[in-house]
Write an enzyme that holds these catalytic residues in place. Structure first.
Site, PDB file in Angstrom:
ATOM      1  N   GLY A 173       0.828  -1.202   0.000  1.00 47.87           N
ATOM      2  CA  GLY A 173       0.000   0.000   0.000  1.00 47.87           C
ATOM      3  C   GLY A 173       0.861   1.250   0.000  1.00 47.87           C
ATOM      4  N   THR A 176      -4.469  -0.905   2.038  1.00 44.53           N
ATOM      5  CA  THR A 176      -5.807  -0.533   2.485  1.00 44.53           C
ATOM      6  C   THR A 176      -6.301   0.681   1.692  1.00 44.53           C
ATOM      7  OG1 THR A 176      -5.048  -1.184   4.659  1.00 44.53           O
ATOM      8  CG2 THR A 176      -7.153  -0.066   4.567  1.00 44.53           C
ATOM      9  N   GLU A 202       1.618   7.288   7.037  1.00 44.13           N
ATOM     10  CA  GLU A 202       2.592   6.786   8.014  1.00 44.13           C
ATOM     11  C   GLU A 202       2.851   7.850   9.084  1.00 44.13           C
ATOM     12  OE1 GLU A 202       4.341   3.567   7.746  1.00 44.13           O
ATOM     13  OE2 GLU A 202       2.457   3.481   6.671  1.00 44.13           O
TER      14      GLU A 202
HETATM   15  N1  LIG Z   1       8.621  -5.799   4.569  1.00 39.03           N
HETATM   16  C1  LIG Z   1       7.935  -5.220   5.532  1.00 39.03           C
HETATM   17  N2  LIG Z   1       7.843  -5.775   6.726  1.00 39.03           N
HETATM   18  C2  LIG Z   1       7.119  -5.197   7.725  1.00 39.03           C
HETATM   19  N3  LIG Z   1       6.457  -4.038   7.616  1.00 39.03           N
HETATM   20  C3  LIG Z   1       6.522  -3.427   6.442  1.00 39.03           C
HETATM   21  C4  LIG Z   1       7.238  -3.984   5.354  1.00 39.03           C
HETATM   22  N4  LIG Z   1       7.104  -3.164   4.299  1.00 39.03           N
HETATM   23  C5  LIG Z   1       6.344  -2.133   4.732  1.00 39.03           C
HETATM   24  N5  LIG Z   1       5.991  -2.295   6.022  1.00 39.03           N
HETATM   25  C6  LIG Z   1       5.138  -1.408   6.855  1.00 39.03           C
HETATM   26  O1  LIG Z   1       3.809  -1.929   6.906  1.00 39.03           O
HETATM   27  C7  LIG Z   1       2.871  -0.862   7.067  1.00 39.03           C
HETATM   28  C8  LIG Z   1       1.657  -1.008   6.148  1.00 39.03           C
HETATM   29  O2  LIG Z   1       2.079  -0.959   4.829  1.00 39.03           O
HETATM   30  P1  LIG Z   1       1.202  -0.816   3.520  1.00 39.03           P
HETATM   31  O3  LIG Z   1       0.949   0.581   3.249  1.00 39.03           O
HETATM   32  O4  LIG Z   1       1.910  -1.582   2.468  1.00 39.03           O
HETATM   33  O5  LIG Z   1      -0.197  -1.488   3.801  1.00 39.03           O
HETATM   34  P2  LIG Z   1      -1.541  -0.840   4.278  1.00 39.03           P
HETATM   35  O6  LIG Z   1      -1.311  -0.009   5.475  1.00 39.03           O
HETATM   36  O7  LIG Z   1      -2.499  -1.960   4.374  1.00 39.03           O
HETATM   37  O8  LIG Z   1      -1.980   0.078   3.032  1.00 39.03           O
HETATM   38  P3  LIG Z   1      -2.230   1.662   2.817  1.00 39.03           P
HETATM   39  O9  LIG Z   1      -1.017   2.393   3.331  1.00 39.03           O
HETATM   40  O10 LIG Z   1      -2.434   1.863   1.347  1.00 39.03           O
HETATM   41  O11 LIG Z   1      -3.449   2.011   3.604  1.00 39.03           O
HETATM   42  C9  LIG Z   1       3.665   0.406   6.831  1.00 39.03           C
HETATM   43  O12 LIG Z   1       3.899   1.017   8.073  1.00 39.03           O
HETATM   44  C10 LIG Z   1       4.978  -0.054   6.235  1.00 39.03           C
HETATM   45  O13 LIG Z   1       6.077   0.784   6.578  1.00 39.03           O
END
Ligand SMILES: Nc1ncnc2c1ncn2[C@@H]1O[C@H](COP(=O)(O)OP(=O)(O)OP(=O)(O)O)[C@@H](O)[C@H]1O
Length: 316
Positions: A74, A99, A295
């Site tokens: 994401g 998300t 973030e």
């Molecule tokens: N390889 C990894 N291992 C663990 N955590 C990670 C990794 N890569 C990214 N993250 C962290 O995971 C969290 C969520 O990441 P990501 O944005 O991909 O998914 P999301 O929160 O479901 O989607 P969105 O940001 O679009 O709402 C972020 O804080 C990111 O820094």
């Protein structure tokens, strides 16, 4: 726009994105790439920091440099990867698995079709977009591609990030309702430098300082956060400027009334809202939090600066 030949791809997966959707999406991406005869390398590291280190090494290597870095995750993973690809010659491709996926939405990349998103990468059509650079208290300076939250919205995002349910953008609405019950407006000071002449509600001149009570003042390189909430509806990703929407002291009741429309991606032109466009923006509000691309980005004050053309992305 120009086209590149994409024959060697570094696929970076956040296994945790989209409540664990990342792994499954990555498998579909790999299958597609291999079926097209593309040379694939993978990063599926246990932490975001390790992912960045590996991607940075690949991008700066003479021998192993990929034609594209493909982000399977994401906006959070995308944000982390900016540290490896900003100002590099290697373009970033996006296969949404998160998300919100707001950068992908902005660029017209499908959010529910990994194969179609992979094909966009393979087509090799690139676009140069701006990034923002953010400096704040209690956080190291970093990049962002979409929106910086300041105040109420940052608190909503931080709460939403901790929630397991509901999945998808509805999570932000639920978090917003919960945050509405807490402390709400703050006295903001907003300093704008390098104002775009005649744009939005910009006053005349190069520089201005605004003092106002506000709920929040999101700063957008692009238009949305939270999975399509149109908070900076006029932002352009390649104009060399950032847009800021100052949401004045709207009552809680009115905010609750506006939220469903905002969540549904509708443009809101409320009389308490002002919009400005500038190259450099400082937002100060005691006790306010900041987020960047969803973030955590420390506490206010934040200073953000537009970085024209700092990212090359693969687009439809
Ligand atoms: N390889 C990894 N291992 C663990 N955590 C990670 C990794 N890569 C990214 N993250 C962290 O995971 C969290 C969520 O990441 P990501 O944005 O991909 O998914 P999301 O929160 O479901 O989607 P969105 O940001 O679009 O709402 C972020 O804080 C990111 O820094």
């Amino acid at each position: 726009m120009s086209e590149l030949s994409v024959r060697r791809v570094l696929v970076v997966t956040n296994p945790y994105s989209g409540a664990g959707r990342g792994d499954g999406v990555a498998d579909a991406v790999l299958e597609r790439l291999l079926a097209q005869g593309v040379e694939v390398a993978e990063v599926r590291a246990p932490s975001a920091t390790e992912s960045v280190e590996q991607v940075r090494a690949a991008v700066s290597s003479e021998l192993r440099r990929p034609d594209a870095v493909l982000c399977v995750g994401g906006d959070g993973l995308m944000n982390v990867l900016l540290n490896a690809v900003a100002h590099s010659t290697v373009p970033l491709g996006l296969v949404p698995a998160g998300t919100g996926n707001d950068l992908a939405r902005e660029l017209g990349i499908p959010t529910g079709d990994p194969k179609a998103a992979t094909d966009i990468v393979l087509r090799g059509r690139v676009r140069h977009i701006d990034l923002g650079r953010i400096e704040s208290t209690y956080a190291t300076p970093t990049w962002f591609a979409t929106v910086v939250g300041t105040g109420f919205d940052a608190r909503v995002t931080l709460r939403a990030n901790k929630m397991r349910y509901p999945r998808g953008p509805l999570r932000y609405t639920v978090a917003a309702v919960a945050e509405l019950m807490r402390g709400y407006t703050l006295p903001f000071t907003i300093e704008l430098s390098g104002l775009a002449p005649g744009a939005l509600d910009n006053p005349d001149g190069e520089h201005t300082v605004i003092h106002t009570d506000a709920v929040m003042a999101p700063i957008g390189n692009t238009r949305t956060y939270g999975g399509g909430m149109l908070v900076c509806p006029d932002a352009l990703a390649d104009d060399g400027y950032l847009d800021i929407t100052v949401v004045g002291a709207v009552s809680r009741l009115e905010m609750a009334r506006l939220l469903p429309a905002l969540s549904a991606g509708k443009r809101i032109d409320h009389p308490s809202t002002k919009r400005y466009r500038a190259r450099r923006i400082t937002v100060t509000a005691d006790g306010g939090y900041a987020t960047a691309d969803g973030e955590p980005a420390g506490m206010l004050p934040v200073t953000v600066q537009a970085m024209p053309g700092a990212l090359t992305v693969l687009v439809p």
